[in-house]
Design a protein around this motif. Structure first.
Motif, short mmCIF file in Angstrom:
data_model
loop_
_atom_site.label_atom_id
_atom_site.label_comp_id
_atom_site.label_asym_id
_atom_site.label_seq_id
_atom_site.Cartn_x
_atom_site.Cartn_y
_atom_site.Cartn_z
N GLY A 1 0.76 -1.42 -0.49
CA GLY A 1 -0.30 -0.15 -0.38
C GLY A 1 0.89 1.41 -0.35
N VAL A 2 -0.27 2.22 -0.07
CA VAL A 2 0.79 3.59 -0.12
C VAL A 2 0.49 4.56 0.66
CG1 VAL A 2 2.46 3.34 -1.84
CG2 VAL A 2 -0.39 4.52 -2.10
N LYS A 3 1.18 5.56 1.11
CA LYS A 3 0.62 6.59 2.32
C LYS A 3 1.13 7.76 1.73
CE LYS A 3 1.03 5.18 6.47
NZ LYS A 3 0.46 5.30 7.92
N ASN A 4 0.82 8.90 1.77
CA ASN A 4 1.03 10.37 1.47
C ASN A 4 1.88 10.91 2.92
OD1 ASN A 4 1.52 13.41 1.47
ND2 ASN A 4 0.01 13.26 -0.64
N VAL A 5 2.82 10.90 3.14
CA VAL A 5 3.00 12.00 4.42
C VAL A 5 4.02 13.21 4.23
CG1 VAL A 5 3.27 9.46 5.21
CG2 VAL A 5 5.58 10.76 3.93
N GLY A 6 3.22 13.96 3.24
CA GLY A 6 4.47 14.97 2.71
C GLY A 6 3.53 15.55 2.99
N ASP A 7 3.86 17.19 2.24
CA ASP A 7 2.57 18.62 2.68
C ASP A 7 1.68 18.88 1.61
OD1 ASP A 7 3.69 18.64 5.00
OD2 ASP A 7 5.23 19.88 4.32
#
Length: 176
Positions: free
Chosen positions: A127-133
């Motif tokens: 899976g993927v997770k957006n951890v950016g701004d």
């Protein structure tokens, strides 16, 4: 018709996909978002349909793989899922994501930034997770023209929904 006998116009119509005639599909994975709003994301298909099997006459027909871009809004997640038949590649074009993979019964997160890539073999939960701004933009490739529908962790709400939707997907593929 043989590719060798195509005109330039026929070749372009068959084998060129332009951004100008693509659109973000926020509905293809909406069933996941209905389970958890953090699963919101959009797909823009270029080659093949991907595992979702949504009929899209605007794509280049796939022979061996699929290719799409995926927009992952800030704070959103592409949930853990498993492809039993294909490898899946996530290539980060913009933003910061954590790739999630399940190894030895534990979910680990691997940070990826722009131009970083991960290839997940068949049989591995990913899976993927957006951890950016900002929103993240990824290139996503699957290693077959019509991959099997992914599965989700056993007992999860997504897996229960997948089982229900599997028959719908097969009907889409059969009738196209």
């Amino acid at each position: 018709m043989s590719v060798q006998k195509m005109t330039a116009e026929e070749f372009e119509k068959t084998y060129v996909a332009r951004l100008s005639n693509r659109k973000l599909d926020w509905n293809v994975l909406k069933f996941q978002e209905e389970i958890d709003p953090r699963y919101k994301r959009a797909q823009m298909r270029y080659i093949g349909r991907g595992a979702t099997a949504n009929n899209d006459a605007n794509v280049i027909q796939a022979d061996h793989f699929t290719l799409s871009t995926m927009v992952l809004p800030q704070g959103c997640i592409g949930p853990l899922h498993l492809h039993d038949d294909v490898e899946e590649v996530f290539f980060v074009i913009k933003g910061k994501i954590n790739a999630m993979v399940e190894l030895n019964g534990e979910t680990v997160e691997i940070p990826l930034g722009e131009r970083d890539c991960i290839s997940c073999p068949p049989g591995v939960q990913r899976g993927v997770k957006n951890v950016g701004d900002e929103e993240a933009l990824m290139l996503v490739m699957l290693g077959a023209s019509k991959p099997n529908l992914p599965t989700y962790p056993p007992g999860s709400a997504l897996e229960e929904l997948r089982i229900k939707r599997a028959k719908e997907r097969e009907a889409i593929i059969k009738n196209s």
